[in-house]
Design a protein around this motif. Structure first.
Motif, PDB file in Angstrom:
ATOM      1  N   PHE A 200      47.106  45.116  51.183  1.00 51.67           N
ATOM      2  CA  PHE A 200      47.979  46.104  51.834  1.00 51.67           C
ATOM      3  C   PHE A 200      49.449  45.792  51.555  1.00 51.67           C
ATOM      4  CE2 PHE A 200      44.372  46.915  54.907  1.00 51.67           C
ATOM      5  CZ  PHE A 200      44.176  48.226  54.535  1.00 51.67           C
TER       6      PHE A 200
ATOM      7  N   ARG B 117      44.573  50.498  45.015  1.00 50.21           N
ATOM      8  CA  ARG B 117      44.571  51.438  46.140  1.00 50.21           C
ATOM      9  C   ARG B 117      43.161  51.971  46.402  1.00 50.21           C
ATOM     10  NH1 ARG B 117      46.929  56.539  44.686  1.00 50.21           N
ATOM     11  NH2 ARG B 117      44.870  57.396  45.035  1.00 50.21           N
TER      12      ARG B 117
ATOM     13  N   HIS C 198      42.332  41.457  52.537  1.00 53.24           N
ATOM     14  CA  HIS C 198      42.702  42.849  52.814  1.00 53.24           C
ATOM     15  C   HIS C 198      44.197  42.975  53.105  1.00 53.24           C
ATOM     16  CE1 HIS C 198      38.428  43.807  53.060  1.00 53.24           C
ATOM     17  NE2 HIS C 198      38.748  45.070  53.141  1.00 53.24           N
ATOM     18  N   ILE C 199      44.717  42.105  53.956  1.00 61.43           N
ATOM     19  CA  ILE C 199      46.128  42.242  54.324  1.00 61.43           C
ATOM     20  C   ILE C 199      47.039  41.917  53.146  1.00 61.43           C
ATOM     21  CG2 ILE C 199      46.649  39.978  55.314  1.00 61.43           C
ATOM     22  CD1 ILE C 199      47.909  41.773  57.677  1.00 61.43           C
TER      23      ILE C 199
ATOM     24  N   LEU D 275      43.851  56.590  51.760  1.00 59.34           N
ATOM     25  CA  LEU D 275      44.157  55.770  50.584  1.00 59.34           C
ATOM     26  C   LEU D 275      43.359  56.233  49.367  1.00 59.34           C
ATOM     27  CD1 LEU D 275      44.455  52.213  52.154  1.00 59.34           C
ATOM     28  CD2 LEU D 275      46.303  53.672  51.285  1.00 59.34           C
TER      29      LEU D 275
ATOM     30  N   SER E 229      49.648  54.918  55.597  1.00 57.05           N
ATOM     31  CA  SER E 229      48.262  54.435  55.623  1.00 57.05           C
ATOM     32  C   SER E 229      48.194  52.936  55.367  1.00 57.05           C
ATOM     33  CB  SER E 229      47.419  55.178  54.592  1.00 57.05           C
ATOM     34  OG  SER E 229      47.389  56.557  54.879  1.00 57.05           O
ATOM     35  N   LEU E 230      49.009  52.449  54.441  1.00 60.18           N
ATOM     36  CA  LEU E 230      49.034  51.013  54.167  1.00 60.18           C
ATOM     37  C   LEU E 230      49.551  50.230  55.368  1.00 60.18           C
ATOM     38  CD1 LEU E 230      50.382  51.101  50.505  1.00 60.18           C
ATOM     39  CD2 LEU E 230      48.065  50.434  51.233  1.00 60.18           C
TER      40      LEU E 230
ATOM     41  N   GLY F 103      46.808  50.321  57.968  1.00 63.18           N
ATOM     42  CA  GLY F 103      45.750  49.398  57.569  1.00 63.18           C
ATOM     43  C   GLY F 103      46.139  47.953  57.807  1.00 63.18           C
ATOM     44  N   GLY F 104      47.389  47.628  57.527  1.00 63.76           N
ATOM     45  CA  GLY F 104      47.882  46.275  57.785  1.00 63.76           C
ATOM     46  C   GLY F 104      47.847  45.931  59.264  1.00 63.76           C
TER      47      GLY F 104
ATOM     48  N   ILE G  88      40.888  49.032  48.043  1.00 67.23           N
ATOM     49  CA  ILE G  88      41.108  48.785  49.468  1.00 67.23           C
ATOM     50  C   ILE G  88      40.739  50.031  50.272  1.00 67.23           C
ATOM     51  CG2 ILE G  88      43.577  49.400  49.608  1.00 67.23           C
ATOM     52  CD1 ILE G  88      42.033  46.346  51.270  1.00 67.23           C
TER      53      ILE G  88
END
Length: 131
Positions: free
Chosen positions: A110, A10, A106-107, A67, A76-77, A80-81, A13
């Motif tokens: 997430f 966490r 990154h994805i 995050l 938030s996740l 972000g996705g 990212i």
């Protein structure tokens, strides 16, 4: 996944997103000009690219900050996705294949963090009982 592993992912990212936004916000105009320029020959109209280029650094900064402190982690996740999905779409439209692996990583992070959200023990969400 244990809470320490979750925390490390966490924070990683979160730091990436926070850092992306942090360095772009002070140079917002030049970032927007650069991004719009990279999409000049794409099918996306400038009327869509320009507002996105101004919003992106703030979205990155906010997602990253939340995050890092572990507040509203699930939302938030997801946010972000969504940001990453938009970036992946844009990246493919301009055929910037070099940027794609970073965005895919990154994805994946997430999604992984969403999958193991119950391991988010070291967070403000847990402290404030917002889970």
């Amino acid at each position: 996944m244990n809470t320490t592993s979750y925390l490390l992912l966490r924070l990683a990212i979160g730091a990436s997103m926070f850092g992306h936004g942090l360095v772009r916000i002070p140079k917002l105009q030049s970032f927007s000009t650069w991004l719009a320029g990279t999409f000049e020959k794409s099918i996306l109209p400038r009327e869509l690219v320009t507002p996105f280029s101004y919003a992106l650094p703030f979205a990155e900064f906010l997602v990253g900050f939340l995050l890092l402190i572990g507040l509203y982690t699930e939302k938030s996740l997801i946010a972000g996705g969504i940001v990453m999905l938009l970036l992946i779409f844009g990246t493919t439209l301009i055929e910037n294949w070099e940027a794609l692996p970073s965005q895919l990583i990154h994805i994946v992070l997430f999604a992984l963090l969403l999958q193991f959200l119950s391991s988010n023990g070291w967070s403000l969400d847990t402290y404030l009982s917002l889970k």
